[in-house]
Write a protein that holds these residues in place. Structure first.
Motif, short mmCIF file in Angstrom:
data_model
loop_
_atom_site.label_atom_id
_atom_site.label_comp_id
_atom_site.label_asym_id
_atom_site.label_seq_id
_atom_site.Cartn_x
_atom_site.Cartn_y
_atom_site.Cartn_z
N TYR A 100 0.85 -1.19 0.00
CA TYR A 100 0.00 0.00 0.00
C TYR A 100 0.89 1.24 0.00
N TYR A 164 -8.66 -3.19 -2.91
CA TYR A 164 -8.40 -4.58 -3.28
C TYR A 164 -9.71 -5.32 -3.54
N HIS A 334 -2.64 -3.33 -3.06
CA HIS A 334 -3.63 -2.27 -2.85
C HIS A 334 -3.09 -1.01 -3.52
#
Length: 530
Positions: A100, A164, A334
């Motif tokens: 992320y 996601y 993500h």
């Protein structure tokens, strides 16, 4: 009574015909032949058994389609794995991370690492958001977004779930049923995850006196040394070796017709030739939508079943000139700069999946719909896209990519939209009432996002019902009220759920007693739906 497969005038006669040679279908076939029953299995794939749990081989490299850890709380499932594949399991460390904003987050959570990555201000905002929704939760919970926000707070939901999840399912989180979140992550508490992560960070998660770690979330798992397909190849071979089973590869279901006497006549076609099978019972792991269109007489619920949706999936495997790229089994991506949802490292699953010590092999997983732009892309274009996205993520230099391969998997995930439950229940109740000798099993057969072991359990209970001659077990309660699927110890549940003569549940663990209900409720449900 022991029976064998017989053929007369081109029609095969068996006790049970099975549609689909995935984990559920092969489990049922194996257990039935052990009981002396004759079975015939049809499988659409021309080469591989195992369904989504198969292992594809390309130039000596092996690819796991989706990643399948062999971990189950059911002792019966664990025992069956050991029975089918007694000598080929290896123990592997579990390592997964979330990518992320250019940073990696360990899972299970490590408190200080997460705090450092998010920063004190964002971490504080996450905790305040969590407390806000614990004190004032969304009352009318309808969607995945509602459920996850209540469980973790809006801030953590937006960071670790929204991007996601929407990439996986191809639909907004506020249009997804809350059932999916409740089934897949029920019992995973933010507070427990944080405290567990804090203990890990401080080295406090040790049992007194013995220095062993307390197993809270799954840290290791067993895995067949050549991938999950090894298990299902072995199950198929045992079915064939029994002399009581046949597996027809490359055959697709054309029609499953009632013979008017409680049995079935199945017709299938494919490159290997048409086949017709007559059986007393039929077990289907085929997608409910496809089965409904091929049943005769046509169920009244066919129209509702036709509204069931599926998410498809493809893996782009890259062979990379490198000893290894990262230690994870897989990394969740993500990041909206790329379309890839997850990246697997096949050597981390098993070193024997990769034949060359100087090479790494990774699988980039893309979630799509059959026929859309990704699904229809040329294989070379997909390999080039995967190499480019690995560069964007900083995971490898595209110049190191030596070759690639693409594996497509249709109907990988049953979609939990806001209508799925009504559509599934309509078909389920009609079939239970009209066709008691037709049994639905597995992920797609029941349109439930079950793990491999849950799919197996639905087949195991179905076999028990067939042998008993009545519905002793309710297969639809498998995984209904389970705790988080990666918490606890392997084999915690020691016995199958059984029903006492008075209809109460006997010889079960507390978890199973809560999770599995009597099928004596079925007639009442049918009456209420009429």
């Amino acid at each position: 009574m022991n029976t064998n497969v017989t053929e007369q005038n081109g029609v095969f006669d068996v006790d049970v015909v099975i549609v689909g040679a995935g984990p559920a279908g092969l489990t049922a076939g194996y257990l039935l032949t052990k009981q002396g029953k004759s079975v015939a299995i049809i499988e659409k794939d021309e080469t591989y058994v195992g369904g989504i749990s198969r292992t594809v081989e390309h130039n000596g490299y092996r690819f796991d389609i989706g990643g399948h850890r062999f971990f189950s709380k059911s002792q019966q499932v664990v025992d069956l794995w050991n029975e089918i594949l007694p000598d080929d399991f290896i123990q592997r460390p579990r390592m997964s991370r979330i990518y992320y904003e250019g940073k990696f987050y360990s899972y299970p959570l490590r408190a200080f690492e997460a705090l450092g990555n998010l920063g004190i201000l964002r971490s504080t905002a996450c905790m305040l958001s969590y407390l806000r929704y614990k004190l004032f939760p969304i009352k009318d919970v309808k969607s995945f977004e509602d459920w996850t926000t209540n469980q973790f707070g809006k801030k953590l939901y937006s960071i670790f779930f929204k991007t996601y999840t929407e990439k996986v399912w191809g639909m907004p989180c506020d249009e997804m049923s809350a059932d999916w979140a409740a089934q897949r992550i029920k019992g995973l508490s933010l507070w427990n995850a944080v405290t567990d992560g804090l203990k890990r960070s401080l080295g406090l998660n040790k049992k007194p006196n013995d220095g062993q770690e307390v197993k809270t979330l799954l840290e290791t798992f067993r895995y067949p040394r050549l991938g999950p397909g090894m298990m299902w190849d072995a199950a198929r071979d045992k079915i064939l070796a029994s002399g009581k089973g046949q597996v027809f590869m490359g055959r697709e279901l054309s029609q499953l017709a009632s013979d008017g006497n409680g049995g079935w006549i199945l017709s299938a076609q494919g490159k290997g030739g048409d086949v017709q099978i007559r059986a007393k019972h039929a077990i289907s792991s085929a997608p409910m939508r496809e089965l409904a269109k091929r049943l005769h007489p046509l169920p009244q619920s066919t129209l509702q079943a036709s509204n069931l949706k599926y998410r498809d999936f493809l893996t782009v495997a890259l062979m990379v000139k490198s000893e290894d790229l990262f230690p994870d089994n897989w990394i969740y991506i993500h990041d909206d700069r790329v379309q890839v949802g997850r990246v697997q490292n096949f050597r981390s699953w098993s070193p024997e999946m990769v034949p060359d010590e100087d090479m790494a092999c990774v699988g980039l997983e893309y979630f799509c719909f059959e026929g859309d732009g990704l699904w229809s892309s040329d294989d070379d274009d997909l390999v080039a896209r995967a190499a480019k996205e690995m560069e964007i993520l900083g995971l490898c230099d595209p110049k190191q990519v030596v070759s690639g391969a693409v594996v497509r998997q249709e109907k990988a995930y049953p979609v939990y939209d806001d209508e799925y439950e009504t559509n599934v229940e309509a078909m389920r109740l009609e079939l239970e009432e009209k066709f008691p000798s037709l049994h639905l099993v597995g992920r797609n057969g029941m349109h439930r996002y079950n793990n491999q072991d849950h799919a197996m359990m639905t087949a195991m209970l179905t076999v028990e019902n067939i042998i008993a001659g009545e519905r002793v077990y309710d297969t639809w309660c498998v995984n209904e009220d389970a705790e988080y699927h990666e918490a606890g110890d392997e084999g915690d549940a020691k016995v199958l759920p059984a029903l006492a003569g008075d209809g109460s549940t006997a010889t079960v663990t507390e978890d199973q007693a809560a999770a599995l209900k009597s099928v004596r409720d079925v007639p009442e449900r049918i009456k209420k739906s009429a």
